[in-house]
Design an enzyme around this catalytic site. Structure first.
Site, PDB file in Angstrom:
ATOM      1  N   SER A 113    -137.637  19.315  -0.288  1.00 53.64           N
ATOM      2  CA  SER A 113    -137.975  18.664  -1.550  1.00 53.64           C
ATOM      3  C   SER A 113    -139.025  19.411  -2.352  1.00 53.64           C
ATOM      4  CB  SER A 113    -138.411  17.233  -1.262  1.00 53.64           C
ATOM      5  OG  SER A 113    -138.622  16.547  -2.452  1.00 53.64           O
ATOM      6  N   HIS A 114    -140.163  18.772  -2.571  1.00 54.99           N
ATOM      7  CA  HIS A 114    -141.209  19.333  -3.425  1.00 54.99           C
ATOM      8  C   HIS A 114    -142.146  20.250  -2.650  1.00 54.99           C
ATOM      9  CE1 HIS A 114    -142.340  15.717  -1.401  1.00 54.99           C
ATOM     10  NE2 HIS A 114    -143.598  16.124  -1.426  1.00 54.99           N
ATOM     11  N   ASP A 277    -138.103  18.495  -9.275  1.00 57.31           N
ATOM     12  CA  ASP A 277    -138.694  19.122  -8.090  1.00 57.31           C
ATOM     13  C   ASP A 277    -137.722  20.078  -7.400  1.00 57.31           C
ATOM     14  OD1 ASP A 277    -136.965  17.172  -7.173  1.00 57.31           O
ATOM     15  OD2 ASP A 277    -138.128  16.836  -5.350  1.00 57.31           O
ATOM     16  N   ASP A 279    -135.484  19.928  -5.007  1.00 57.30           N
ATOM     17  CA  ASP A 279    -134.079  19.564  -4.803  1.00 57.30           C
ATOM     18  C   ASP A 279    -133.516  18.671  -5.907  1.00 57.30           C
ATOM     19  OD1 ASP A 279    -135.767  17.511  -3.929  1.00 57.30           O
ATOM     20  OD2 ASP A 279    -134.291  16.735  -2.520  1.00 57.30           O
ATOM     21  N   ASP A 281    -134.398  15.672  -7.171  1.00 58.98           N
ATOM     22  CA  ASP A 281    -134.332  14.205  -7.187  1.00 58.98           C
ATOM     23  C   ASP A 281    -135.553  13.556  -7.828  1.00 58.98           C
ATOM     24  OD1 ASP A 281    -136.019  14.771  -5.091  1.00 58.98           O
ATOM     25  OD2 ASP A 281    -134.899  13.662  -3.570  1.00 58.98           O
ATOM     26  N   ARG A 282    -136.617  14.328  -8.029  1.00 57.92           N
ATOM     27  CA  ARG A 282    -137.811  13.751  -8.661  1.00 57.92           C
ATOM     28  C   ARG A 282    -137.845  14.071 -10.151  1.00 57.92           C
ATOM     29  NH1 ARG A 282    -143.049  13.945  -4.798  1.00 57.92           N
ATOM     30  NH2 ARG A 282    -142.015  13.189  -2.934  1.00 57.92           N
ATOM     31  N   LYS A 376    -132.432   9.250  -5.441  1.00 59.99           N
ATOM     32  CA  LYS A 376    -133.109   9.280  -6.728  1.00 59.99           C
ATOM     33  C   LYS A 376    -132.619  10.501  -7.480  1.00 59.99           C
ATOM     34  CE  LYS A 376    -137.403  11.154  -4.737  1.00 59.99           C
ATOM     35  NZ  LYS A 376    -137.251  11.076  -3.263  1.00 59.99           N
TER      36      LYS A 376
HETATM   37  C1  G16 Z   1    -139.433  11.438  -0.227  1.00 53.18           C
HETATM   38  C2  G16 Z   1    -138.648  10.162  -0.181  1.00 53.18           C
HETATM   39  C3  G16 Z   1    -139.220   9.182  -1.167  1.00 53.18           C
HETATM   40  C4  G16 Z   1    -140.695   8.984  -0.904  1.00 53.18           C
HETATM   41  C5  G16 Z   1    -141.402  10.317  -0.965  1.00 53.18           C
HETATM   42  C6  G16 Z   1    -142.872  10.261  -0.632  1.00 53.18           C
HETATM   43  O1  G16 Z   1    -139.240  12.057  -1.455  1.00 53.18           O
HETATM   44  O2  G16 Z   1    -137.294  10.392  -0.486  1.00 53.18           O
HETATM   45  O3  G16 Z   1    -138.515   8.001  -1.059  1.00 53.18           O
HETATM   46  O4  G16 Z   1    -141.253   8.122  -1.846  1.00 53.18           O
HETATM   47  O5  G16 Z   1    -140.808  11.184  -0.035  1.00 53.18           O
HETATM   48  O6  G16 Z   1    -143.029  10.016   0.693  1.00 53.18           O
HETATM   49  P1  G16 Z   1    -144.428  10.164   1.409  1.00 53.18           P
HETATM   50  O7  G16 Z   1    -145.382   9.320   0.622  1.00 53.18           O
HETATM   51  O8  G16 Z   1    -144.152   9.626   2.776  1.00 53.18           O
HETATM   52  O9  G16 Z   1    -144.834  11.608   1.379  1.00 53.18           O
HETATM   53  P2  G16 Z   1    -138.764  13.566  -1.554  1.00 53.18           P
HETATM   54  O10 G16 Z   1    -138.642  13.828  -3.017  1.00 53.18           O
HETATM   55  O11 G16 Z   1    -139.857  14.335  -0.865  1.00 53.18           O
HETATM   56  O12 G16 Z   1    -137.472  13.608  -0.808  1.00 53.18           O
END
Ligand code: G16
Length: 543
Positions: A113-114, A277, A279, A281-282, A376
């Site tokens: 992801s990010h 981000d 991938d 989704d953000r 998302k």
């Molecule tokens: C992931 C999850 C999200 C979550 C986020 C933050 O996002 O898919 O649902 O809100 O992590 O999680 P944490 O607070 O546990 O770091 P992504 O965009 O990283 O896949």
């Protein structure tokens, strides 16, 4: 084609976190590490012989190598077809869209992801189920259990896995279909939004700037905004995906998307800015000199959904994660629809969407989406905003301020303390949990604690219970402080403090969030003894 059974021994650290297994690239490159996890997924899901698997990733370092290994393992594990994005690329929302569209049994998405990429950065892998969404906890728990006792995996030896040419080819009995990563997704977007209205907007002097942060959305954004909607090519920045994201941190927030933020807060700022981000989704939404918090964004999309073709029929309900502000709850109340409060993690929304209980979902962590897929969706949120702006013909700031004037403002901020030694972060959480009795009813100036607990959730669809999802200190006036440890980091621990208060008075809506939340910030530091336990004076990131 020879199938090999390879003997292996378990790793004990393959427990998926908030969203899949995320580790340093070097960890994934240990002998059999990726293979162990993938075989654990295949053993857990027991897909029927000949099933279709979707496969793709955000293009980060190690993506191609991992794609090759997974294709070879899919062929050895009886899959009939793998749909893989050209170049091994699929954004997370596109993967979700493709799983659903082609009735695949599920998909494997390669992304952290990010989190930063590159040889010293992070890699990740997650399994999505047939509805297109992240596997629920009962499946990720079973995958982890399988990874603890794995003794062998299956793989075929193949001369070459061709990823760069569209079309079908065979590996043994399995068909590999290399598909355009963008087309199905772009078509879905076109079915949801008024592209004519958005085209008229972005070609009539309304200036947009989209930052793909050298991550996966570049090609998607170009196809949708430039090719289909007519935005100038120059309105896309960092649109070339790079395996190390150009050395950046592809997290669309005020800290890491600083290049875009500087443009939107600059002298000749465009009217609208957005970033996505690693991938895809953000999303982060900016107006001219104006930042929209993700919590407000969800509420505003919900309040204006009737203006957007795909949502004209109304919303069944809204869901938000617990730490996300209650701004969406106010809209749900006005619309007479339910609003669900779930733990952090998109996987908790899947059941609600499948059961038809909610249409829109969102999280404070820059995630917004709907039941069009089960992830998302960054570009979806950008298009939703542009569609609303095209209808209202108002600036981002005016739309937000008018929303606050109608519903009141849930003033909100999140303070992250990143890379804290795990024992220090745990001692803060333990102290807070041990303080519940003492905090109950405690007075802090004008604020009195009404309730403190560790959030737990019972899924209204399948009855599954998730406990320990974040410490909540709720005051009698509705203000809240939430403490939680991140489940997505790979190094040390990240402590998140979520702060929220409600401001009905329009004359105070102009206040800066940090200023408006100063009292709550002070209380949070006092009751957590964070500075004493961690030696940290300031958060790493404030959003
Ligand atoms: C992931 C999850 C999200 C979550 C986020 C933050 O996002 O898919 O649902 O809100 O992590 O999680 P944490 O607070 O546990 O770091 P992504 O965009 O990283 O896949």
């Amino acid at each position: 084609m020879q199938t090999r059974t390879v003997a292996t021994t378990p790793y004990d650290d393959q427990k998926p976190g908030t969203s899949g297994l995320r580790k340093r690239v070097q960890v994934f490159r240990q002998p059999h590490y990726l293979e162990n996890f993938v075989q654990s997924v295949f053993d857990t899901i027991s897909a029927p012989q000949g099933a279709t698997l979707v496969l793709g990733g955000d293009g980060r370092y190690y993506n191609r190598e991992a794609i090759r290994i997974i294709i070879e393992m899919a062929a050895a594990n009886g899959f009939g077809r793998v749909l893989v994005g050209r170049g091994g690329i699929l954004s997370t929302p596109a993967a979700s869209c493709i799983i659903r569209k082609y009735s695949a049994c599920g998909g494997i998405i390669l992304s952290a992801s990010h989190n930063p990429g590159g040889p010293d950065g992070d890699f990740g892998i997650k399994y999505n189920i047939a509805n297109g969404g992240p596997a629920p906890e009962k499946i990720t728990d079973a995958i982890f259990a399988a990874s603890r006792k794995i003794s062998q995996y299956r793989i075929v030896d193949t001369a070459e896995v061709a990823l760069d040419t569209l079309g079908n080819y065979k590996i043994g009995d399995m068909t590999v279909s290399v598909i355009d990563p963008v087309a199905d997704y772009a078509e879905l977007m076109e079915s949801l939004f008024d592209f004519d209205a958005i085209r008229a907007l972005v070609t009539s002097g309304f200036r947009i700037q989209f930052d793909a942060m050298h991550a996966v959305t570049g090609p998607y954004a170009r196809e949708i905004f430039v090719n289909r909607l007519g935005a100038p090519a120059g309105s896309m920045m960092n649109a070339e995906p790079l395996p190390d994201f150009g050395g950046g941190h592809p997290d669309p927030n005020l800290t890491y998307a600083h290049e875009l933020v500087a443009i939107l807060y600059g002298d000749s700022a465009p009217d609208f800015g957005a970033a996505s981000d690693g991938d895809g989704d953000r999303n982060m939404i900016l107006g001219k000199h104006f930042f929209v918090t993700p919590s407000d964004s969800l509420a505003i999309l919900a309040a204006n959904a009737h203006l957007v073709p795909g949502y004209r029929h109304g919303l069944a309900g809204i869901a938000r994660s617990m730490p996300t502000s209650a701004a969406a709850d106010r809209v749900a109340k006005a619309l007479g629809i339910p609003c669900y409060e779930t733990p952090t993690g998109w996987k908790f929304f899947g059941n609600l969407m499948d059961a038809g209980k909610v249409t829109l979902c969102g999280e404070e962590s820059f995630g917004t989406g709907s039941d069009h897929i089960r992830e998302k969706d960054g570009l979806w949120a950008v298009l939703f905003w542009l569609n609303i702006i095209a209808v209202h013909n108002q600036s981002v700031e005016t739309i937000v301020r008018e929303h606050w004037a109608r519903f009141g403002r849930n003033v909100y901020s999140r303070h992250d303390y990143e890379d804290i030694p795990g024992d220090q972060a745990n001692s803060v959480m333990q102290l807070l949990r041990a303080s519940f009795a003492q905090l109950q009813g405690a007075q802090f100036g004008d604020l009195r604690v009404k309730q403190c607990d560790d959030f737990s959730y019972t899924d209204p669809v399948d009855g599954s219970v998730s406990t320990g999802q974040g410490v909540r200190i709720i005051f009698t006036d509705g203000s809240r402080i939430v403490f939680r440890l991140s489940g997505t980091g790979t190094e040390g621990a990240t402590l998140r403090i979520y702060l929220e208060s409600f401001e009905p008075d329009v004359s105070r809506h102009h206040l800066d969030a940090q200023e408006a939340l100063a009292t709550l910030i002070g209380i949070a530091l006092q009751i957590s003894e964070l500075r004493k336990h961690t030696g940290r004076e300031q958060p790493t990131v404030i959003t």
